[in-house]
Design a protein around this motif. Structure first.
Motif, PDB file in Angstrom:
ATOM      1  N   GLY A 201     -23.516 -32.108  18.401  1.00  0.00           N
ATOM      2  CA  GLY A 201     -23.542 -32.446  16.995  1.00  0.00           C
ATOM      3  C   GLY A 201     -22.578 -33.500  16.618  1.00  0.00           C
ATOM      4  O   GLY A 201     -22.511 -33.942  15.481  1.00  0.00           O
ATOM      5  N   TYR A 202     -21.604 -33.831  17.611  1.00  0.00           N
ATOM      6  CA  TYR A 202     -20.635 -34.668  17.228  1.00  0.00           C
ATOM      7  C   TYR A 202     -21.055 -36.007  16.942  1.00  0.00           C
ATOM      8  O   TYR A 202     -20.551 -36.792  16.038  1.00  0.00           O
ATOM      9  CB  TYR A 202     -19.425 -34.714  18.256  1.00  0.00           C
ATOM     10  N   ALA A 222     -14.084 -37.713   8.634  1.00  0.00           N
ATOM     11  CA  ALA A 222     -14.738 -36.801   9.793  1.00  0.00           C
ATOM     12  C   ALA A 222     -14.544 -35.456  10.394  1.00  0.00           C
ATOM     13  O   ALA A 222     -15.138 -34.621  10.915  1.00  0.00           O
ATOM     14  CB  ALA A 222     -14.970 -37.726  10.992  1.00  0.00           C
ATOM     15  N   ASP A 223     -13.221 -35.367  10.001  1.00  0.00           N
ATOM     16  CA  ASP A 223     -12.564 -34.112  10.311  1.00  0.00           C
ATOM     17  C   ASP A 223     -12.904 -32.803   9.491  1.00  0.00           C
ATOM     18  O   ASP A 223     -12.677 -31.748   9.565  1.00  0.00           O
ATOM     19  CB  ASP A 223     -10.953 -33.908  10.436  1.00  0.00           C
ATOM     20  N   ASP A 224     -13.325 -33.350   8.409  1.00  0.00           N
ATOM     21  CA  ASP A 224     -14.040 -32.320   7.177  1.00  0.00           C
ATOM     22  C   ASP A 224     -15.371 -31.977   7.447  1.00  0.00           C
ATOM     23  O   ASP A 224     -15.925 -31.500   6.393  1.00  0.00           O
ATOM     24  CB  ASP A 224     -13.544 -32.827   5.955  1.00  0.00           C
ATOM     25  N   ILE A 225     -16.036 -32.142   8.692  1.00  0.00           N
ATOM     26  CA  ILE A 225     -17.391 -31.923   8.792  1.00  0.00           C
ATOM     27  C   ILE A 225     -17.787 -30.721   9.663  1.00  0.00           C
ATOM     28  O   ILE A 225     -17.111 -30.042  10.323  1.00  0.00           O
ATOM     29  CB  ILE A 225     -18.249 -33.021   9.399  1.00  0.00           C
ATOM     30  N   TYR A 226     -18.454 -29.540   8.970  1.00  0.00           N
ATOM     31  CA  TYR A 226     -18.846 -28.400   9.694  1.00  0.00           C
ATOM     32  C   TYR A 226     -19.966 -28.889  10.538  1.00  0.00           C
ATOM     33  O   TYR A 226     -20.927 -29.327  10.347  1.00  0.00           O
ATOM     34  CB  TYR A 226     -19.227 -27.519   8.674  1.00  0.00           C
ATOM     35  N   VAL A 227     -19.554 -28.556  12.031  1.00  0.00           N
ATOM     36  CA  VAL A 227     -20.727 -29.166  13.106  1.00  0.00           C
ATOM     37  C   VAL A 227     -20.979 -27.909  13.884  1.00  0.00           C
ATOM     38  O   VAL A 227     -20.139 -27.319  14.451  1.00  0.00           O
ATOM     39  CB  VAL A 227     -19.881 -30.019  14.059  1.00  0.00           C
ATOM     40  N   GLU A 228     -22.470 -27.930  13.941  1.00  0.00           N
ATOM     41  CA  GLU A 228     -23.068 -26.954  14.901  1.00  0.00           C
ATOM     42  C   GLU A 228     -23.835 -27.871  15.633  1.00  0.00           C
ATOM     43  O   GLU A 228     -24.858 -28.560  15.045  1.00  0.00           O
ATOM     44  CB  GLU A 228     -23.709 -25.931  13.954  1.00  0.00           C
ATOM     45  N   VAL A 265     -23.447 -30.434   9.729  1.00  0.00           N
ATOM     46  CA  VAL A 265     -24.350 -30.774  10.950  1.00  0.00           C
ATOM     47  C   VAL A 265     -24.651 -29.492  11.518  1.00  0.00           C
ATOM     48  O   VAL A 265     -23.936 -28.772  11.995  1.00  0.00           O
ATOM     49  CB  VAL A 265     -23.748 -31.658  11.857  1.00  0.00           C
ATOM     50  N   HIS A 266     -26.084 -29.157  11.354  1.00  0.00           N
ATOM     51  CA  HIS A 266     -26.488 -27.881  12.097  1.00  0.00           C
ATOM     52  C   HIS A 266     -27.972 -28.069  12.289  1.00  0.00           C
ATOM     53  O   HIS A 266     -28.591 -28.852  11.700  1.00  0.00           O
ATOM     54  CB  HIS A 266     -26.164 -26.700  11.107  1.00  0.00           C
TER      55      HIS A 266
END
Ligand code: HSE
Length: 441
Positions: A201-202, A222-228, A265-266
């Motif tokens: 997801g990056y 970008a560091d504040d994104i929840y990513v899965e 992002v998931h």
């Protein structure tokens, strides 16, 4: 005809070669449309001697990107090297400081250094254009920065990674495993050099970070994104989604909430009849909800040499036409600090797949935990045998039972706490699967 614009290109991979070919072969058309003559005057790439199938003899070869970026023989620097730091960053900085317009397709670079580079562009009164950095050939940056500029956007979301969409589409259509589909994506050249960027997801997150800034006038964060990513998706989830009227898509979503802006992002369950659900294979899609326009959905190729180069050429034409816009649609000094909405406050429906041990009262315990956390269930599917298959082996009563729960709108915190309690009860096998359902019309 008018001014000559001298162009330097750093990076002659698939996109770089397509870009040069279009500029060379369509010189007349581009000149008519922009009222400028574009001339390829400098190039640089990793290997000098390679036959790339285009005639670059009119361009001077440079041994490094920074020298090209600063060279008096160029007016526009096109960065197609890639990477968030290194040569890409050094050369883009050098070009902007030297007063050159810059075009880049590099989402990782802008996700990390976007505001600093935009500031540099403003200070030097030059353009920093990046249509190709978000969803390749889809004209979403232009749409957000110009065409939708009169809208208060409440949500922007999309399928921003073709590799993931290709994998999920093939899993759904052919019942193949995740690994088999990933191997095909790599073989066909869709995946990034390191597929982790795609499947975890990056790559989507980098693109989302830029969309967020464009949509909400906030600093890129970008560091504040929840990513899965999508590596946990199994054929059981794909089949269950199908049965319940959904498809699974890797979405990047940026949404205004009462407590800030969610960036997430998931893998997401989207209703089968939504526009986004019908975007299949390597295609990308970006949707924006604007107060004036309503919902706008753009669909198209998110990768590929010619499709991505189409966006790079459009950026060049804008420069030729003298179009110069704030990089993120708002002058840097007026970009608002990004305020993160906490993921645990996220509200929506959830899909939960559990493998229940076949013991008396197990299901009742699960329902009780859900109720205790205030989670209301919309549907429950329980059957012997794998999801999607005909019921099997009714008689022995010892097989684990797949159970699918769909919740009404609730909070991420409630679901996470309920799943923790359920896991501690020792009535399920393995880890629960949990996917978010996106509210779409
Ligand atoms: N690897 C990306 C994708 C394309 O699969 O969509 C470039 O971002």
């Amino acid at each position: 005809m008018s001014a000559k614009i001298k162009v330097g290109v750093a990076g002659l991979g698939t996109v770089g070669v397509s870009f040069c070919r279009i500029v060379l072969e369509k010189a007349q058309m581009l000149a008519t449309r922009s009222q400028c003559q574009f001339e390829l005057t400098g190039v640089t790439a990793r290997s000098k001697g390679k036959d790339r199938g285009i005639d670059l003899s009119g361009a001077q070869w440079f041994d490094d990107a920074v020298s090209l970026a600063k060279a008096p023989s160029i007016d526009v620097f096109v960065e197609l090297i890639g990477g968030e730091d290194g040569d890409a960053l050094a050369s883009v900085e050098a070009a902007l400081k030297a007063g050159k317009h810059v075009i880049t397709a590099n989402k990782a670079l802008l996700a990390k250094h976007g505001v600093a580079l935009a500031t540099l562009a403003e200070e030097n009164s030059v353009s920093l254009n990046y249509e190709a950095a978000v969803a390749g050939g889809i004209p979403i940056v232009k749409s957000m920065r110009e065409t939708l500029a009169g809208n208060d956007v409440s949500r922007v979301y999309g399928i921003l990674n073709g590799t993931c969409n290709y994998i999920l589409t093939r899993m759904e259509r052919e019942g193949l495993s995740f690994n088999a589909c990933l191997a095909d994506a790599q073989r066909l050249g869709y995946a990034e050099a390191d597929p982790t960027f795609d499947i975890e997801g990056y790559d989507t997150a980098h693109k989302l970070a830029l969309l967020t800034s464009l949509a909400f006038g906030t600093q890129v964060s970008a560091d504040d994104i929840y990513v899965e990513g999508i590596t946990s998706i199994t054929t059981a989830d794909i089949l269950a989604a199908e049965e319940l009227g959904y498809r699974i898509k890797l979405l990047g979503v940026a949404q205004k909430t009462d407590t800030g802006i969610e960036q997430r992002v998931h893998p997401t369950m989207v209703p089968k009849n939504s526009a986004i659900a019908r975007v299949s294979g390597v295609l990308n899609a970006v949707a924006a909800d604007g107060d004036a326009v309503g919902e706008v959905v753009l669909v198209g190729p998110g990768a590929g040499g010619d499709a991505t180069a189409s966006s790079v050429v459009a950026d060049l034409i804008d420069i030729g036409r003298g179009v110069r816009l704030p990089v993120f649609g708002t002058p840097c000094a007026q970009l608002q600090p990004y305020k993160r909405a906490l993921m645990r406050r996220h509200e929506g429906g959830y899909y939960i797949r559990l493998t229940l041990k076949d013991t008396a009262g197990a299901f009742a315990l699960i329902a009780q935990e859900m109720a205790q956390k205030g989670i209301s269930l919309q549907s429950i599917v329980q059957r012997r045998g794998p999801v999607g298959a005909e019921p099997v082996n009714e008689q022995d009563g010892k097989e684990p039972l797949p159970v699918i729960l769909i919740t009404h709108d609730t909070t991420e915190l409630a679901v996470r706490e309920a799943l923790e309690s359920i896991t501690a009860l020792n009535v399920i096998d393995g880890k629960p699967q949990m996917l978010r359902i996106e509210n779409l019309n």
